[in-house]
Design a protein around this motif. Structure first.
Motif, PDB file in Angstrom:
ATOM      1  N   GLY A  56      -4.643   6.575  17.231  1.00 44.79           N
ATOM      2  CA  GLY A  56      -3.529   7.175  18.222  1.00 44.79           C
ATOM      3  C   GLY A  56      -2.392   7.067  16.986  1.00 44.79           C
ATOM      4  N   GLN A  57      -2.453   7.027  15.887  1.00 49.07           N
ATOM      5  CA  GLN A  57      -1.506   6.959  14.929  1.00 49.07           C
ATOM      6  C   GLN A  57      -1.133   8.195  14.593  1.00 49.07           C
ATOM      7  N   VAL A  58       0.451   8.307  14.321  1.00 51.15           N
ATOM      8  CA  VAL A  58       1.199   9.791  13.965  1.00 51.15           C
ATOM      9  C   VAL A  58       1.447   9.733  12.612  1.00 51.15           C
ATOM     10  N   PHE A  59       1.268  10.745  11.929  1.00 48.70           N
ATOM     11  CA  PHE A  59       2.108  11.121  10.585  1.00 48.70           C
ATOM     12  C   PHE A  59       3.281  11.673  10.598  1.00 48.70           C
ATOM     13  N   HIS A  60       4.103  11.227   9.943  1.00 49.49           N
ATOM     14  CA  HIS A  60       5.546  12.011   9.840  1.00 49.49           C
ATOM     15  C   HIS A  60       5.669  12.360   8.150  1.00 49.49           C
ATOM     16  N   ASP A  61       5.548  13.856   7.866  1.00 50.36           N
ATOM     17  CA  ASP A  61       5.608  14.152   6.559  1.00 50.36           C
ATOM     18  C   ASP A  61       6.833  14.760   6.100  1.00 50.36           C
ATOM     19  N   PHE A  62       7.570  14.246   4.942  1.00 54.73           N
ATOM     20  CA  PHE A  62       8.530  14.746   4.273  1.00 54.73           C
ATOM     21  C   PHE A  62       8.091  15.253   2.750  1.00 54.73           C
ATOM     22  N   VAL A  63       7.632  16.440   2.861  1.00 58.45           N
ATOM     23  CA  VAL A  63       7.034  16.630   1.392  1.00 58.45           C
ATOM     24  C   VAL A  63       7.783  17.998   0.940  1.00 58.45           C
ATOM     25  N   ASP A  64       8.234  18.181  -0.163  1.00 55.90           N
ATOM     26  CA  ASP A  64       9.048  18.964  -0.983  1.00 55.90           C
ATOM     27  C   ASP A  64       7.861  19.994  -1.345  1.00 55.90           C
ATOM     28  N   ASP A  65       7.696  21.126  -0.986  1.00 55.71           N
ATOM     29  CA  ASP A  65       6.629  22.033  -1.283  1.00 55.71           C
ATOM     30  C   ASP A  65       6.976  22.594  -2.617  1.00 55.71           C
ATOM     31  N   SER A  66       8.201  22.698  -2.916  1.00 50.46           N
ATOM     32  CA  SER A  66       8.634  23.413  -4.135  1.00 50.46           C
ATOM     33  C   SER A  66       8.584  22.638  -5.311  1.00 50.46           C
ATOM     34  N   LEU A  67       8.048  21.295  -5.277  1.00 48.46           N
ATOM     35  CA  LEU A  67       7.821  20.665  -6.556  1.00 48.46           C
ATOM     36  C   LEU A  67       6.953  21.254  -7.561  1.00 48.46           C
ATOM     37  N   LYS A  95       5.014   4.606   4.228  1.00 48.59           N
ATOM     38  CA  LYS A  95       5.287   3.545   4.864  1.00 48.59           C
ATOM     39  C   LYS A  95       4.647   3.585   6.080  1.00 48.59           C
ATOM     40  N   ASP A  96       4.336   2.295   6.686  1.00 48.54           N
ATOM     41  CA  ASP A  96       3.670   2.109   7.743  1.00 48.54           C
ATOM     42  C   ASP A  96       4.500   1.361   8.905  1.00 48.54           C
ATOM     43  N   SER A  97       4.003   1.163   9.843  1.00 48.43           N
ATOM     44  CA  SER A  97       4.821   0.309  10.833  1.00 48.43           C
ATOM     45  C   SER A  97       3.805  -1.013  11.402  1.00 48.43           C
ATOM     46  N   GLY A  98       3.206  -1.450  10.287  1.00 49.21           N
ATOM     47  CA  GLY A  98       2.155  -2.452  10.578  1.00 49.21           C
ATOM     48  C   GLY A  98       2.701  -3.883  10.579  1.00 49.21           C
ATOM     49  N   PRO A  99       2.325  -5.068  10.538  1.00 50.80           N
ATOM     50  CA  PRO A  99       2.660  -6.158  10.704  1.00 50.80           C
ATOM     51  C   PRO A  99       3.355  -6.679   9.357  1.00 50.80           C
ATOM     52  N   GLY A 100       3.253  -6.023   8.196  1.00 46.44           N
ATOM     53  CA  GLY A 100       3.915  -6.491   7.081  1.00 46.44           C
ATOM     54  C   GLY A 100       3.408  -7.585   6.424  1.00 46.44           C
ATOM     55  N   GLY A 127       0.779   3.375  16.137  1.00 46.20           N
ATOM     56  CA  GLY A 127       1.819   3.300  15.177  1.00 46.20           C
ATOM     57  C   GLY A 127       2.287   4.754  14.562  1.00 46.20           C
ATOM     58  N   GLU A 128       3.287   4.579  13.609  1.00 45.48           N
ATOM     59  CA  GLU A 128       3.418   5.637  12.804  1.00 45.48           C
ATOM     60  C   GLU A 128       3.675   5.417  11.311  1.00 45.48           C
ATOM     61  N   ILE A 129       3.167   6.418  10.562  1.00 44.07           N
ATOM     62  CA  ILE A 129       2.920   6.519   9.104  1.00 44.07           C
ATOM     63  C   ILE A 129       3.758   7.595   8.524  1.00 44.07           C
ATOM     64  N   THR A 130       4.698   7.039   7.675  1.00 40.79           N
ATOM     65  CA  THR A 130       5.702   8.436   7.139  1.00 40.79           C
ATOM     66  C   THR A 130       5.234   8.274   5.599  1.00 40.79           C
ATOM     67  N   ILE A 131       5.102   9.700   5.258  1.00 45.13           N
ATOM     68  CA  ILE A 131       5.038  10.131   3.814  1.00 45.13           C
ATOM     69  C   ILE A 131       5.994  10.900   3.326  1.00 45.13           C
ATOM     70  N   LYS A 132       6.301  10.449   2.133  1.00 48.80           N
ATOM     71  CA  LYS A 132       7.604  11.171   1.680  1.00 48.80           C
ATOM     72  C   LYS A 132       7.066  11.675   0.065  1.00 48.80           C
ATOM     73  N   VAL A 133       7.309  12.853  -0.581  1.00 49.03           N
ATOM     74  CA  VAL A 133       7.032  13.166  -1.727  1.00 49.03           C
ATOM     75  C   VAL A 133       8.525  14.131  -2.091  1.00 49.03           C
ATOM     76  N   GLY A 134       8.912  13.798  -3.263  1.00 46.71           N
ATOM     77  CA  GLY A 134      10.198  14.508  -3.631  1.00 46.71           C
ATOM     78  C   GLY A 134      10.295  14.281  -5.149  1.00 46.71           C
ATOM     79  N   TRP A 135      11.742  14.379  -5.596  1.00 40.52           N
ATOM     80  CA  TRP A 135      12.276  14.322  -6.651  1.00 40.52           C
ATOM     81  C   TRP A 135      12.908  12.708  -6.928  1.00 40.52           C
ATOM     82  N   THR A 136      12.751  12.155  -8.044  1.00 41.90           N
ATOM     83  CA  THR A 136      13.412  11.178  -8.520  1.00 41.90           C
ATOM     84  C   THR A 136      14.824  11.348  -8.967  1.00 41.90           C
ATOM     85  N   SER A 137      15.685  10.267  -9.069  1.00 40.51           N
ATOM     86  CA  SER A 137      16.998  10.635  -9.795  1.00 40.51           C
ATOM     87  C   SER A 137      17.018  10.976 -11.192  1.00 40.51           C
ATOM     88  N   SER A 138      15.779  10.425 -11.787  1.00 41.77           N
ATOM     89  CA  SER A 138      15.588  10.840 -13.150  1.00 41.77           C
ATOM     90  C   SER A 138      14.830  12.126 -13.692  1.00 41.77           C
TER      91      SER A 138
END
Length: 511
Positions: free
Chosen positions: A356-367, A415-420, A396-407
């Motif tokens: 029952g976990q949910v993925f949240h994607d923030f992926v830059d497809d133009s990379l 990132k997950d919402s687990g016990p840590g 729980g929720e799982i967040t995935i991010k793919v993008g540019w770095t400052s350099s």
């Protein structure tokens, strides 16, 4: 009979490096204390010899200048005394200088380990006394006049004697006493105020030279002690370097033995594992007919799942050993990080949906593409997503991010919402086979090799690995790939347009 402990076994093999160093230090301190107790100066034998050696070198080097000074004094005293008397005095000075110089040369030629320091110290004191008496005879040269000249000659002789004999305090005192007595004897010829002042100033100067010699002796001893400490530190550094080289050699041998063991065991384990997996799959799928007992179906599934788990564990151990040994072969090519993440998310999606976990994607497809090993990058993403699904509770929720770095590089953040993970256990989870306390209680079964393998693969790509976690707030892992691995794409060439130099077009960075 008492049980055999590890400490007893280690003692039976001999003292450890720390124990050996401690014993050497105690032996050195005891030897130093014994030498100080038997020494007349309260110093170690090496220091006593070095002080006598310096005295001998100073005396040998000052022989010619002192002889020339005696010639000048004898020539000047010819104004007040017959030349024969002045010449006899100069010959006495030459004889004293020659005897002392010869003795000093003989001392320097002897073996430092065999020389008798007390005997030579007495000889040097006697020599200084005889030479000082010869210089004191300068009073007789000026008995009829020139007493002021004799006074300053005695002051100069006292300064030279105390400075040359500064490293042997007894010799410095022996050389100064006759000169001081000779200076005081000038009061027998005149007791006017001018003579009293001159004699007082001369004696005060001689005492000042004696104090200066004492300070010089203290400074010399301090310099010798500093040099001895420096030599001891160098010796300890050389010993530490030898121990380090030996430890490195043993580590290399152990690493080679480990590699051979893993290579042998991987072959020996995979051969029966293939048979176990094959036959268990046949029984699980009931290829040759249904089982007579329903429990056999469940047993077949368990055997097959356990075999797969063991095979994955062997593969992870081999991957980690190759990474640590620097033998991981990189097959680099141009790949899209976003596509790899998307494929891995679909592979892990079934397990996530079952919880029952949910993925949240923030992926830059133009990379643009990056130059990397696809298998290694896929393993990085799969390990991170698998850990996130494992440690995130149902719903729980799982967040995935793919993008540019400052350099100008690219990054992947999971990132997950687990016990840590508690802060004091971050080092544990990054070590091989290390697992945190909360992970042991709440997570599914694991080997503890996922994060070390991920970090090793990221390091092979020249990237950066960051792990941030707090109890009850979840865990975030950020993998950064450097800008040197990003491949910018060139625009299409318009053959109808005028030839223009191609310009590099870089996609805009995602917010």
């Amino acid at each position: 009979m008492s049980d055999l402990t590890v400490e007893m076994v280690q003692r039976g093999r001999g003292p450890s490096a720390e124990e050996a160093n401690r014993r050497r230090g105690i032996a050195r301190d005891m030897r130093s204390a014994r030498e100080k107790l038997t020494s007349a100066t309260g110093l170690e034998r090496a220091f006593d010899y070095e002080l006598l050696r310096l005295y001998a070198q100073y005396r040998v080097g000052a022989g010619i200048p002192l002889g020339l000074f005696a010639v000048v004094m004898a020539g000047a005293s010819a104004f007040w005394t017959p030349p024969v008397v002045a010449g006899a005095w100069a010959l006495c000075i030459f004889a004293a200088i020659t005897v002392i110089s010869a003795g000093c040369r003989r001392f320097l030629r002897q073996n430092p380990e065999e020389v008798s320091l007390a005997r030579w110290r007495r000889l040097f004191v006697a020599g200084e006394t005889v030479q000082s008496l010869c210089w004191s005879a300068m009073i007789g040269l000026c008995a009829t006049g020139g007493r002021t000249f004799a006074l300053f000659g005695l002051v100069i002789a006292a300064a030279v004697a105390t400075m040359l004999a500064a490293t042997v305090p007894a010799a410095a005192v022996a050389g100064l006493v006759p000169l001081a007595l000779a200076t005081l004897s000038l009061l027998a010829f005149s007791r006017d105020m001018d003579a009293l002042l001159l004699v007082a100033m001369a004696v005060g100067s001689q005492l000042f030279f004696l104090g200066l010699a004492r300070r010089l002796y203290t400074s010399t001893v301090g310099a010798l002690q500093s040099r001895a400490e420096k030599d001891a530190i160098f010796a300890e550094l050389e010993q530490a370097k030898a121990n380090s080289d030996e430890a490195r050699r043993r580590a290399e041998e152990a690493n080679l033995a480990k590699s051979r063991f893993l290579a042998t065991m991987s072959h020996e384990l995979r051969t029966p594992l293939n048979a176990i997996l094959g036959f268990s799959e046949v029984m699980k799928n009931e290829v040759f007919g249904p089982h007579t007992a329903p429990s056999y179906q469940e047993y077949s599934n368990d055997i097959h799942d356990s075999g797969l788990h063991l095979l994955n564990l062997i593969n992870e151990i081999l991957d980690l050993s190759r990474i640590e040994a620097g033998r991981y072969e990189m097959n680099e090519e141009a790949i899209f990080l976003a596509h790899i993440v998307e494929e891995c998310r679909h592979m892990i999606g079934l397990r996530a949906r079952s919880k029952g976990q949910v993925f949240h994607d923030f992926v830059d497809d133009s990379l643009p593409r990056i130059w990397a090993d696809e298998r290694a990058l896929r393993q990085i993403v799969l390990n991170l997503l698998s850990n996130a699904v494992k440690f995130t509770p149902p719903g729980g929720e799982i967040t995935i991010k793919v993008g540019w770095t400052s350099s100008g590089g690219q990054y992947l953040a999971v990132k997950d919402s687990g016990p840590g993970i508690p802060e004091d256990e971050l080092g544990t989870v990054m070590s091989s086979f290390g697992r945190g306390s909360l992970a042991i209680k709440t997570a599914e079964q694991g080997s503890g090799l996922g994060l070390p393998i991920v970090k090793g693969l990221v390091d092979l790509h020249g990237g950066n690995f960051q792990l941030a976690s707090r109890p009850r707030e979840g865990t975030e892992v950020i993998v950064t790939l450097p800008a040197s691995r990003v491949m910018d794409t060139l625009p299409a060439v318009d053959v109808t347009a005028e030839a223009q130099p191609a310009t590099v077009r870089r996609p805009a960075k995602a917010a």
